[in-house]
Design an enzyme around this catalytic site. Structure first.
Site, PDB file in Angstrom:
ATOM      1  N   GLY A  35       0.827  -1.193   0.000  1.00  0.00           N
ATOM      2  CA  GLY A  35       0.000   0.000   0.000  1.00  0.00           C
ATOM      3  C   GLY A  35       0.864   1.246   0.000  1.00  0.00           C
ATOM      4  O   GLY A  35       2.002   1.212  -0.472  1.00  0.00           O
ATOM      5  N   VAL A  48       2.607   4.726   2.012  1.00  0.00           N
ATOM      6  CA  VAL A  48       3.161   5.196   3.282  1.00  0.00           C
ATOM      7  C   VAL A  48       2.973   6.707   3.333  1.00  0.00           C
ATOM      8  O   VAL A  48       3.316   7.417   2.384  1.00  0.00           O
ATOM      9  CB  VAL A  48       4.655   4.840   3.430  1.00  0.00           C
ATOM     10  CG1 VAL A  48       5.184   5.328   4.781  1.00  0.00           C
ATOM     11  CG2 VAL A  48       4.858   3.341   3.288  1.00  0.00           C
ATOM     12  N   ASP A  84      13.370  -9.700   3.151  1.00  0.00           N
ATOM     13  CA  ASP A  84      13.319  -8.726   2.047  1.00  0.00           C
ATOM     14  C   ASP A  84      14.346  -7.613   2.261  1.00  0.00           C
ATOM     15  O   ASP A  84      14.041  -6.435   2.147  1.00  0.00           O
ATOM     16  CB  ASP A  84      11.912  -8.131   1.926  1.00  0.00           C
ATOM     17  CG  ASP A  84      11.673  -7.472   0.558  1.00  0.00           C
ATOM     18  OD1 ASP A  84      12.432  -7.781  -0.377  1.00  0.00           O
ATOM     19  OD2 ASP A  84      10.732  -6.660   0.453  1.00  0.00           O
TER      20      ASP A  84
END
Length: 958
Positions: free
Chosen positions: A643, A645, A755
């Site tokens: 999404g 930030v 990640d």
């Protein structure tokens, strides 16, 4: 259960009352003494632990106070001798507090570690203490714009490390002191670059002994005093000089013939004296831009031909200097010429300015001369020509435009940034970015600008960019600046109104104001060279974030009320806990459910019980919407598969980052609960902290600390404007490695990030690395740690960084993070993305590697901004560690703990402290001597020292 709560609260109360203070007792007593005699001290000045509780404006090293910076705080009172008890103090900046008054205490000479004494624009009076001359480390002494009287202390000549000496705009009297056989003097300051003594009442001759060829002075500013006698010929020995102001005195006699030895001078003011003899010949002063010799008694002379050789000249002011004859037309063809003011002379003939309009010429003022004609060529109307009181305008009926005096005044104000100005209320002002806020205001005063055309808006645009770049470089919370109303005052200073607007909220907190004030008072901001030396007069700031303005008395009343209220709350808690112990269990559970902010979890048994959190707060949707200005586009600072930030501001003024999941990427409630439980346990300085979450109105949001300097990827790409040299890259690698090692080895439970990449390593205000974004993270049990046994059903990560072994086997261990970190290390070396134009950085480095050659044969792959002209200490070992991390087999890779030790060893071998902040270490590493800047306000890229907590310009000669 109730009895346990009672015991817990009692223990907590005892801990609150018995927590040991961090601050050295002598330092606390000294600050308390200052607090007792000052009004309007910051509201945070409560308690007995200034270092531990972070009093605004106070910076500590360990338990000792090392810096006091309180610019524009509205302080009232005097400076007492108790200041001398702060024996470790290095920086004292009380600038822009016009109600600070009285004499400076002689005890200030006991601050033997003081490097900066900055008291600009206060109301201190009395003599400057002679004891200041006993401060062996002092490099900045700025006492300008006060009411000091008496003479300049000869003891200042003992300050052999002094770089900046500004005593201007006071009421100092007497002679300029030079050394004798028994006393010191200012001639001993051979390492000082700035003598700013203008606007005092200094008298007597300028001592010839004041100047010598061994000096490195670049500014000699003695304007507007009562100096007499001649200009000493020794001035011509100081070939480093760039600005000379001797105007508005009573200097007499001829100008020394060797003054044209000052070939580095760009601005020279000799006006408003009683100088005699011939006009000085300034041939060879090729950098001279601004020359003012007006209102003297020079011998009558024809317009000198050597004026036409001054190719850098922008401004020539020769009013009342006995000039005669005709001005040659080729003089007006000087490419940089803007203004010629030669009023009240004997110039004659026909004025012909040729084709000068193609250049920068804007004003020719020749009032009260004997000009008989004017050649009005095409395009000349663009130049303001004034020939009032000349024969050409004294003929009956003449109505030419040059026979009147035009009224001109620049009305410049910083233009809006492609937006419409906001309608603001409550005394707020709309910024250039059209945001309503309370700006920090003041005056910028430039003592010797190199230009005179105030209507050239390009200059102000350059200055605005320079200001913003400086604020950004020092990580200050500034959104924009507005410059307006440029004008010349009676001293020919260029004056500009400055408004500095806050970033992320409508007002600054005290730290923001003191930091901005310090950058301007300490001359850390270096304006473009065409503006020359400057000083700033800041206004008191009245709208601090989270505060209600008031007097010291009301502030203390608030503290008392708060203390009473706090004690009452604790008492009520103890009483409530005691009563709670006697209530029925069923009733207690019901009350808990009614007041439980996580009750929404309990309503769905499939999600599980209340999250077990450690320090994370539950935010409502309305709160986060308010803090982010309704999730506005201007606060959108990034996006990803999860999404967007958003930047937000808490009511306390603290910046936050809000990670808002889009509908298609939201987790199930159980997974979201598990993630926040996991992240709330993560607490390390090199890991971005989770502050809270929102699980409301069908939204899933995570709230993190805001990290101001973006990601490592953005810095390497040049997007942030931050230059990462070799040392900074080592420090970034060490910080990220420490954060990752913490996740693997010390977090409970241990965490595999899954990640790791340069976009998930953020840089804080001091360029310390913080590991971020745990959207793909996996916890692991102790039994799984270090073994290839954690099998995941779905491989996730980012191509280029992903461990090929994990990709092939679907077996995830912490060694997969190690591989990704190795790729980041190679990215730090090369500045290239892992996969760029079809080339994989791991393969490229392995192919080019030759350990027998210089730089391992990687010279062509290394990022040029790494500083290839310096010695890259430890490069070979850094490459070796990176290649170990990207070994094909996970078992051959080191642990992150081992990687941390290797990078620490590299820094130690390079003679650097692995525990120092990134910004401070790098500042001392680069070879500043490579700079060869012409102007005093052009410094090398790393000419700042951050070791004191604030950016301080280095003082070594460039």
């Amino acid at each position: 259960m109730g009895s346990r709560i009672l015991v817990f609260l009692v223990v907590a109360l005892i801990q609150v009352c018995t927590t040991p203070a961090v601050t050295n007792n002598d330092d606390f007593n000294a600050l308390k003494a200052l607090k007792d005699i000052w009004e309007n001290v910051p509201p945070s000045w409560v308690g007995s632990d200034p270092c531990g509780s972070r009093w605004d404006g106070i910076l500590c090293t360990n338990s000792r106070v090392t810096s006091i910076t309180l610019a524009s705080m509205g302080l009232k009172g005097t400076l007492s001798g108790d200041i001398s008890n702060l024996s470790e103090l290095q920086i004292l900046d009380l600038s822009y507090n016009p109600e600070l008054s009285g004499p400076l205490p002689p005890a200030i000479g006991d601050l033997k570690k003081l490097t900066s004494l900055i008291l600009v624009s206060c109301r201190f009076s009395g003599p400057i203490p002679d004891t200041i001359g006993s401060l062996p480390q002092l490099t900045y002494l700025s006492l300008n714009s006060n009411g000091f009287t008496g003479s300049i202390p000869p003891s200042l000549g003992n300050l052999d490390k002094l770089y900046w000496l500004d005593l201007a705009d006071n009421r100092l009297t007497g002679n300029i002191p030079v050394s004798t056989g028994t006393t010191p003097g200012l001639d001993l300051l051979v390492h000082t670059k700035h003598f700013h003594f203008g606007f005092n009442q200094l008298s007597g001759h300028i001592p010839p002994k004041l100047f010598s060829s061994g000096m490195v002075l670049i500014h000699v500013l003695l304007e507007s005093n009562k100096l007499t006698g001649s200009i000493p010929s020794t001035l011509g020995l100081v070939k480093s000089l760039e600005v000379v102001r001797l105007d508005n005195n009573s200097l007499a006699g001829p100008v020394p013939s060797n003054i044209n030895n000052l070939t580095s001078v760009s601005e020279m003011y000799l006006s408003n004296n009683v100088l005699t003899g011939p006009l000085p010949n300034l041939t060879g002063m090729d950098l001279l831009t601004y020359l003012d010799m007006s209102n003297n008694s020079f011998e009558a002379t024809d317009f000198p031909p050597w004026f036409s050789t001054l190719q850098s000249l922008t401004t020539l002011v020769m009013e009342t200097t006995q000039l005669q004859g005709q001005i040659p037309s080729d003089f007006f063809s000087l490419s940089n010429l803007q203004t010629v003011d030669a009023r009240n002379n004997q110039l004659n003939g026909t004025l012909d300015i040729g084709t000068s309009t193609i250049n920068q010429l804007s004003l020719i003022d020749l009032r009260k001369n004997k000009i008989s004609g004017f050649t009005n060529r095409p395009g000349v109307e663009k130049v303001g020509v004034i020939l009032v009181d000349n024969p050409v305008c004294q003929e009956t009926g003449v109505t030419e435009r040059y026979c009147s005096v035009p009224q001109t005044e620049s009305s410049y104000s910083t233009p809006l940034n492609n937006c419409v100005a906001s309608l603001c209320f409550a005394n707020q002002i709309s910024s250039p970015n059209c945001k309503c806020a309370f700006p920090y205001t003041g005056l910028l005063k430039f003592r010797a600008p190199s230009f005179s055309n105030l209507e050239n808006n390009t200059y102000y645009t350059v200055l605005e960019k320079s200001l913003m770049n400086s604020f950004k470089l020092h990580q200050l919370p500034v959104d924009s600046v507005n410059l307006s109303h440029p004008r010349k005052d009676s001293s020919t200073y260029l004056v500009l109104n400055l408004q500095v607007f806050p970033f992320g909220q409508d007002r600054f907190n005290r730290t923001g104001i003191s930091s901005i004030g310090f950058v301007l008072s300490n001359q850390t901001f270096k304006p473009p060279s065409l503006f020359g030396p400057f000083f700033f007069i800041g206004d008191a700031y009245l709208n601090f974030a989270g505060e209600v303005t008031g007097s010291k008395k009301s502030s203390n009343t608030g503290v008392i009320i708060g203390a009473v209220a706090g004690g009452s709350v604790l008492l009520l808690l103890l009483l409530g806990a005691g009563l709670y112990a006697h209530r029925q269990k069923k009733r207690a559970e019901k009350a808990t459910e009614q007041n439980n902010p996580f009750a929404q979890w309990e309503s769905n048994m499939s999600i599980g019980g209340v999250p077990q959190l450690k320090g994370a707060r539950n935010f409502s949707f309305e709160e986060l919407r308010k803090y982010s200005n309704n999730f506005s586009e201007t606060n959108d600072i990034g996006s990803g598969g999860y999404g967007n930030v958003y930047r937000g501001v808490l009511p306390t003024g603290e910046l936050i980052a809000i990670k808002r999941a889009q509908q298609g990427s939201m987790q199930g409630g159980l997974e979201f609960k598990t993630e926040i439980e996991l992240l709330s346990r993560v607490h390390h300085k090199n890991v971005v902290s989770l502050l809270g979450f929102c699980f409301d109105r069908g939204e899933q949001m995570l709230v993190y600390e805001f990290v101001p300097n973006g990601s490592l990827m953005e810095s390497l790409s040049g997007k942030t404007g931050i230059r990462l040299d070799w040392v900074r890259r080592l420090k970034v690698a060490l910080g990220a490695a420490r954060g990752l090692a913490y996740l693997h080895e010390l977090a409970n439970p241990p965490i595999i990030h899954r990640d790791i990449k340069s976009s998930n390593i953020l840089l804080d205000e001091r360029l310390n690395a913080k590991v971020a974004d745990f959207g793909l993270s996996k916890p692991m049990g102790d039994s799984e740690k270090g073994h290839l046994t954690h099998v995941t059903t779905q491989v996730k990560g980012t191509m280029g960084y992903m461990d090929p072994e994990y990709y092939m086997t679907q077996q995830l261990t912490e060694k997969s993070d190690v591989y990704s970190f190795g790729v980041v290390m190679l990215e730090l070396l090369t500045g290239k993305r892992p996969i760029e134009k079809g080339k994989y950085v791991v393969r490229e480095v392995k192919t080019a590697l030759d350990r027998a050659k210089y730089l391992y044969n990687l010279g062509e792959l290394l990022d040029s901004s790494i500083g290839l002209d310096t010695t890259l200490k430890g490069l070979d070992k850094f490459v070796d560690v990176a290649l170990k991390c990207v070994e094909e087999n996970g078992s051959d890779r080191p642990t992150m703990g081992e990687v941390v030790k290797e990078i620490e060893n590299i820094l130690q071998l390079a003679g650097l402290n692995p525990n120092a902040d990134s910004a401070s270490t790098s500042a001392s590493y680069d070879d500043a001597s490579k700079g060869n800047a012409k102007h005093p306000y052009i410094f090398s890229k790393d000419a700042f020292d951050y070791s004191g907590g604030f950016p301080v310009a280095k003082v070594e000669p460039l």
